[in-house]
Design a protein around this motif. Sequence first.
Motif, mmCIF file in Angstrom:
data_model
loop_
_atom_site.group_PDB
_atom_site.id
_atom_site.type_symbol
_atom_site.label_atom_id
_atom_site.label_comp_id
_atom_site.label_asym_id
_atom_site.label_seq_id
_atom_site.Cartn_x
_atom_site.Cartn_y
_atom_site.Cartn_z
ATOM 1 N N GLY A 146 -63.993 -16.514 26.725
ATOM 2 C CA GLY A 146 -63.600 -17.737 26.049
ATOM 3 C C GLY A 146 -64.042 -19.001 26.745
ATOM 4 N N LEU A 147 -64.399 -18.914 28.030
ATOM 5 C CA LEU A 147 -64.787 -20.108 28.785
ATOM 6 C C LEU A 147 -66.016 -20.772 28.176
ATOM 7 N N HIS A 148 -67.067 -19.993 27.923
ATOM 8 C CA HIS A 148 -68.313 -20.570 27.425
ATOM 9 C C HIS A 148 -68.112 -21.250 26.078
ATOM 10 N N PHE A 149 -67.478 -20.548 25.140
ATOM 11 C CA PHE A 149 -67.326 -21.098 23.791
ATOM 12 C C PHE A 149 -66.396 -22.304 23.786
ATOM 13 N N SER A 150 -65.356 -22.266 24.600
ATOM 14 C CA SER A 150 -64.460 -23.413 24.703
ATOM 15 C C SER A 150 -65.214 -24.642 25.216
ATOM 16 N N THR A 151 -66.072 -24.434 26.207
ATOM 17 C CA THR A 151 -66.869 -25.535 26.753
ATOM 18 C C THR A 151 -67.799 -26.113 25.692
ATOM 19 N N VAL A 152 -68.426 -25.230 24.895
ATOM 20 C CA VAL A 152 -69.317 -25.679 23.821
ATOM 21 C C VAL A 152 -68.547 -26.494 22.793
ATOM 22 N N ARG A 162 -57.848 -24.597 16.904
ATOM 23 C CA ARG A 162 -57.985 -24.260 15.484
ATOM 24 C C ARG A 162 -58.892 -23.058 15.262
ATOM 25 N N VAL A 163 -59.298 -22.427 16.353
ATOM 26 C CA VAL A 163 -60.172 -21.248 16.270
ATOM 27 C C VAL A 163 -59.387 -20.008 16.669
ATOM 28 N N VAL A 164 -59.498 -18.967 15.845
ATOM 29 C CA VAL A 164 -58.853 -17.680 16.129
ATOM 30 C C VAL A 164 -59.947 -16.677 16.473
ATOM 31 N N ILE A 165 -59.951 -16.184 17.691
ATOM 32 C CA ILE A 165 -60.888 -15.156 18.113
ATOM 33 C C ILE A 165 -60.346 -13.808 17.655
ATOM 34 N N GLU A 166 -61.132 -13.114 16.853
ATOM 35 C CA GLU A 166 -60.672 -11.864 16.243
ATOM 36 C C GLU A 166 -61.257 -10.670 16.998
ATOM 37 N N TYR A 185 -58.562 -15.591 26.429
ATOM 38 C CA TYR A 185 -58.916 -16.481 25.319
ATOM 39 C C TYR A 185 -57.859 -17.556 25.103
ATOM 40 N N GLN A 186 -56.593 -17.188 25.211
ATOM 41 C CA GLN A 186 -55.531 -18.174 25.027
ATOM 42 C C GLN A 186 -55.545 -19.212 26.147
ATOM 43 N N HIS A 187 -55.916 -18.792 27.345
ATOM 44 C CA HIS A 187 -56.014 -19.728 28.468
ATOM 45 C C HIS A 187 -57.016 -20.836 28.172
ATOM 46 N N TYR A 188 -58.081 -20.499 27.449
ATOM 47 C CA TYR A 188 -59.110 -21.495 27.123
ATOM 48 C C TYR A 188 -58.866 -22.173 25.779
ATOM 49 N N GLY A 189 -57.649 -22.029 25.255
ATOM 50 C CA GLY A 189 -57.238 -22.827 24.104
ATOM 51 C C GLY A 189 -57.296 -22.155 22.762
ATOM 52 N N PHE A 190 -57.801 -20.910 22.693
ATOM 53 C CA PHE A 190 -57.954 -20.236 21.414
ATOM 54 C C PHE A 190 -56.677 -19.499 21.011
ATOM 55 N N LYS A 191 -56.565 -19.217 19.720
ATOM 56 C CA LYS A 191 -55.624 -18.229 19.235
ATOM 57 C C LYS A 191 -56.358 -16.896 19.157
ATOM 58 N N SER A 204 -49.617 -0.843 20.612
ATOM 59 C CA SER A 204 -50.323 -1.413 21.767
ATOM 60 C C SER A 204 -50.031 -2.893 21.933
ATOM 61 N N VAL A 205 -49.481 -3.491 20.882
ATOM 62 C CA VAL A 205 -49.207 -4.922 20.889
ATOM 63 C C VAL A 205 -47.791 -5.139 21.425
ATOM 64 N N SER A 206 -47.683 -5.883 22.487
ATOM 65 C CA SER A 206 -46.378 -6.098 23.109
ATOM 66 C C SER A 206 -46.371 -7.454 23.793
ATOM 67 N N GLU A 207 -45.371 -7.676 24.601
ATOM 68 C CA GLU A 207 -45.285 -8.935 25.335
ATOM 69 C C GLU A 207 -46.451 -9.101 26.298
ATOM 70 N N THR A 208 -47.068 -7.988 26.717
ATOM 71 C CA THR A 208 -48.200 -8.089 27.642
ATOM 72 C C THR A 208 -49.479 -8.489 26.913
ATOM 73 N N ALA A 209 -49.479 -8.362 25.602
ATOM 74 C CA ALA A 209 -50.637 -8.769 24.800
ATOM 75 C C ALA A 209 -50.120 -9.568 23.621
ATOM 76 N N ARG A 210 -49.688 -10.777 23.905
ATOM 77 C CA ARG A 210 -49.016 -11.586 22.890
ATOM 78 C C ARG A 210 -50.032 -12.174 21.917
ATOM 79 N N LEU A 211 -50.453 -11.353 20.961
ATOM 80 C CA LEU A 211 -51.399 -11.802 19.955
ATOM 81 C C LEU A 211 -50.783 -12.881 19.068
#
Length: 277
Positions: A146-152, A162-166, A185-191, A204-211
């Motif tokens: 997510g670092l590269h795309f966030s920088t762009v 406003r971007v959701v990485i799927e 990805y969330q650290h760099y601002g994405f959902k 597999s989805v839990s508090e450790t992977a808060r989608l």
Amino acid sequence: MIPPTIPDLVTRAAAHPFLGEHLVMGQGVHSDIALARFEDIQLASAYEPIFDISVHALAQSLSSGAEGVDRFGDELGFQAITYQLGAAPFEVFDPFDRIGNDQELVALDRMSRALHAINFFGAQRHGLLFLRVHERLLKSVKYDHGLHFSTVLMSFGLNPSRVVIELPAAAVAHKTFLGYLTRSYQHYGFKVAGNLSNAGQILSVSETARLDFIKMDAASALRDATVKPLVGYAGRLRIPLIFNRVMDEAQFLALQQYDVRFVQGPLFTAHYHDRAV
């Protein structure tokens, strides 16, 4: 602040050596959109709507025929689709199938995401922009996803929130990897949204992977009678659940029986061809 237009964003992309080489304004009938040059073809963007069917107007519009798409109510956002210029906007086309080299795939993936962001935000579309990430890219990029795309995006003057990485189902299947990717990805601002290949993957989805979102194939969930438990479990997780690939009104009506809120698929996109870029 005046929002940037598509030409503005293409100009800003020219400051990036790789993007500047591949992203251009279209010509002729396509002069109002950005295109990407890839080998011997040109790539464009289409957008598949994701609807919130808890909006009462949607149920009313579909009951009077799918031609009532303009009265469906609020869209949560749109999923970007890459298509080959000259082909139908939603015709199946995967440029990634042509690439064997992982570094070339990373470059194409980044180029496609930049293209879709330019055409989406430059046209002042509303809602969220959902962008798929190729499974091989996740493996090729070792850290700081997510670092590269966030920088762009920030260099374009655009907000990553406003971007959701799927993420693909293969990534969701690995709980530890899913947790790392989601946090990065969330650290760099994405959902972040995660695709399920089957209903059991939701475990597999839990508090450790808060989608931020979960996506599931509508036909598979209806066939396996898992719509109700999926809706219930996602509700307990407090993560919005999107049923995608809704093919027809029969599937849509079946989903409505289980308090499904978000849907997308061919039933709705058929009426959006003229709104795609």
